[in-house]
Design a protein around this motif. Structure first.
Motif, short mmCIF file in Angstrom:
data_model
loop_
_atom_site.label_atom_id
_atom_site.label_comp_id
_atom_site.label_asym_id
_atom_site.label_seq_id
_atom_site.Cartn_x
_atom_site.Cartn_y
_atom_site.Cartn_z
N ARG A 176 0.82 -1.22 0.00
CA ARG A 176 0.00 0.00 0.00
C ARG A 176 0.85 1.26 0.00
N HIS A 177 1.96 1.23 0.73
CA HIS A 177 2.88 2.38 0.71
C HIS A 177 3.42 2.61 -0.70
N MET A 178 3.80 1.54 -1.36
CA MET A 178 4.33 1.65 -2.71
C MET A 178 3.28 2.17 -3.68
N GLU A 179 2.03 1.70 -3.56
CA GLU A 179 0.95 2.17 -4.42
C GLU A 179 0.70 3.65 -4.20
N THR A 180 0.72 4.09 -2.96
CA THR A 180 0.50 5.50 -2.65
C THR A 180 1.60 6.36 -3.26
N LEU A 181 2.85 5.95 -3.10
CA LEU A 181 3.95 6.70 -3.68
C LEU A 181 3.86 6.74 -5.20
N GLN A 182 3.44 5.64 -5.81
CA GLN A 182 3.31 5.60 -7.26
C GLN A 182 2.20 6.55 -7.73
N MET A 183 1.07 6.58 -7.01
CA MET A 183 -0.02 7.50 -7.37
C MET A 183 0.43 8.95 -7.22
#
Length: 145
Positions: A124-131
């Motif tokens: 989820r952290h990685m998805e947030t950073l990607q967004m």
């Protein structure tokens, strides 16, 4: 380094409560729920977002400024924390995620399998950073009017 309770460690690691801890030593502007603001340097911040500021200036509703040597802001009063412009938000979050906000340098690497909860949180952290990265790229490509 400050000593945090297990609850504070959880809040700092899994919510935006990490920002006051990461901004310690920086000058910030904090908007409060009662339509006032406080500007100063964050000296101490805990996992619940309670902040102690030094060299603070309290700005009332009418724009009057009142200086204080020390000022404490309780977590319930915080509406918004303005992050200084010289701080790269994306890079700070990436570094915090990589090293952990609270971690000291490890003496020996932790061995063993990661739990499902740890894997999901990291994903989820990685998805947030990607967004966030995609949004900033789109904002940069958009011509100014």
């Amino acid at each position: 380094m400050q000593q945090f309770s297990s609850r504070e460690k959880y809040l700092i690691s899994n919510t935006l409560n990490c920002w006051p801890v990461m901004l310690q030593g920086h000058s910030v502007l904090i908007d409060l729920h009662n339509e006032t603001s406080v500007a100063g340097v964050i000296d101490i911040a805990d996992g619940h977002m309670t902040c102690e500021l030094s060299n603070a200036v309290f700005i009332d509703r009418n724009g009057g400024q009142h200086p204080f040597d020390h000022f404490m802001v309780r977590n319930r009063m915080i509406r918004q924390i303005h992050i200084p412009t010289h701080i790269d938000v994306e890079q700070e979050l990436r570094q915090a995620m990589e090293r952990g906000v609270l971690r000291k340098e490890r003496v020996k690497p932790k061995t063993g399998k990661r739990t499902f909860k740890q894997k999901r949180a990291e994903m989820r952290h990685m998805e947030t950073l990607q967004m966030m990265s995609q949004q900033w790229d789109a904002d940069k490509k958009e011509p100014e009017k």
